[in-house]
Design a protein around this motif. Structure first.
Motif, PDB file in Angstrom:
ATOM      1  N   GLY A 182      -4.454  -2.127   3.467  1.00 45.68           N
ATOM      2  CA  GLY A 182      -3.103  -3.976   3.894  1.00 45.68           C
ATOM      3  C   GLY A 182      -4.046  -4.782   4.697  1.00 45.68           C
ATOM      4  O   GLY A 182      -3.996  -6.189   4.063  1.00 45.68           O
ATOM      5  N   ALA A 220       8.100  -2.531   7.941  1.00 45.55           N
ATOM      6  CA  ALA A 220       6.619  -2.611   8.032  1.00 45.55           C
ATOM      7  C   ALA A 220       7.070  -4.060   8.984  1.00 45.55           C
ATOM      8  O   ALA A 220       5.600  -4.175   9.463  1.00 45.55           O
ATOM      9  CB  ALA A 220       5.806  -3.098   7.063  1.00 45.55           C
ATOM     10  N   TYR A 269      -2.041   6.693   1.010  1.00 47.17           N
ATOM     11  CA  TYR A 269      -2.664   5.640   1.556  1.00 47.17           C
ATOM     12  C   TYR A 269      -2.957   4.947   2.944  1.00 47.17           C
ATOM     13  O   TYR A 269      -4.035   4.282   2.932  1.00 47.17           O
ATOM     14  CB  TYR A 269      -3.057   4.800   0.541  1.00 47.17           C
ATOM     15  N   GLN A 270      -1.803   4.228   3.159  1.00 47.01           N
ATOM     16  CA  GLN A 270      -1.765   3.897   4.728  1.00 47.01           C
ATOM     17  C   GLN A 270      -1.956   3.988   6.179  1.00 47.01           C
ATOM     18  O   GLN A 270      -3.573   4.948   5.765  1.00 47.01           O
ATOM     19  CB  GLN A 270       0.029   3.457   5.002  1.00 47.01           C
ATOM     20  N   ARG A 271      -2.812   3.070   6.952  1.00 43.46           N
ATOM     21  CA  ARG A 271      -3.405   3.506   8.010  1.00 43.46           C
ATOM     22  C   ARG A 271      -4.929   4.031   8.181  1.00 43.46           C
ATOM     23  O   ARG A 271      -5.776   4.672   8.128  1.00 43.46           O
ATOM     24  CB  ARG A 271      -2.738   4.600   8.927  1.00 43.46           C
ATOM     25  N   VAL A 331       1.097  -1.152   0.223  1.00 49.14           N
ATOM     26  CA  VAL A 331      -0.408  -0.079  -0.132  1.00 49.14           C
ATOM     27  C   VAL A 331       0.598   1.118   0.240  1.00 49.14           C
ATOM     28  O   VAL A 331       2.452   1.452   1.185  1.00 49.14           O
ATOM     29  CB  VAL A 331      -1.381  -0.245   1.429  1.00 49.14           C
ATOM     30  N   ARG A 332       1.094   2.204  -0.970  1.00 48.24           N
ATOM     31  CA  ARG A 332       1.613   3.673  -1.128  1.00 48.24           C
ATOM     32  C   ARG A 332       1.423   4.592   0.323  1.00 48.24           C
ATOM     33  O   ARG A 332       0.038   4.029   1.338  1.00 48.24           O
ATOM     34  CB  ARG A 332       1.086   4.269  -2.389  1.00 48.24           C
ATOM     35  N   ALA A 333       2.603   4.620   0.899  1.00 46.42           N
ATOM     36  CA  ALA A 333       2.531   5.840   2.244  1.00 46.42           C
ATOM     37  C   ALA A 333       1.324   6.306   2.308  1.00 46.42           C
ATOM     38  O   ALA A 333       0.792   6.292   3.521  1.00 46.42           O
ATOM     39  CB  ALA A 333       3.795   5.808   1.928  1.00 46.42           C
ATOM     40  N   TYR A 377       3.767  -4.374  12.626  1.00 44.90           N
ATOM     41  CA  TYR A 377       2.470  -3.982  11.623  1.00 44.90           C
ATOM     42  C   TYR A 377       2.260  -5.564  10.877  1.00 44.90           C
ATOM     43  O   TYR A 377       0.863  -5.826  11.814  1.00 44.90           O
ATOM     44  CB  TYR A 377       2.569  -3.568  10.280  1.00 44.90           C
TER      45      TYR A 377
END
Length: 60
Positions: A13, A38, A7-9, A3-5, A41
């Motif tokens: 993912g 990562a 779009y994370q959180r 997942v591109r940074a 996570y």
């Protein structure tokens, strides 16, 4: 899976992993190679860390 940074959180993912597990079923094992940043996570979403593994890098 990645997942591109930016779009994370947002649960993307986790949803990708959930859908992958659903698609392959409980009789399959998922083996994940993680970027160092990562590593923290994956235990959060149910992965167990393994210490053994081998790789042959691809040729240029």
């Amino acid at each position: 899976l990645a997942v591109r940074a930016e779009y994370q959180r947002h649960g993307i993912g986790q949803e990708l992993v959930r859908r992958t597990k659903q698609h392959v079923g409980g009789q399959c094992m998922l083996l994940l190679l993680s970027a160092p940043e990562a590593m923290a996570y994956y235990p959060h979403i149910g992965f167990a860390k393994v210490e053994n593994g081998w790789i042959i890098v691809r040729e240029a």
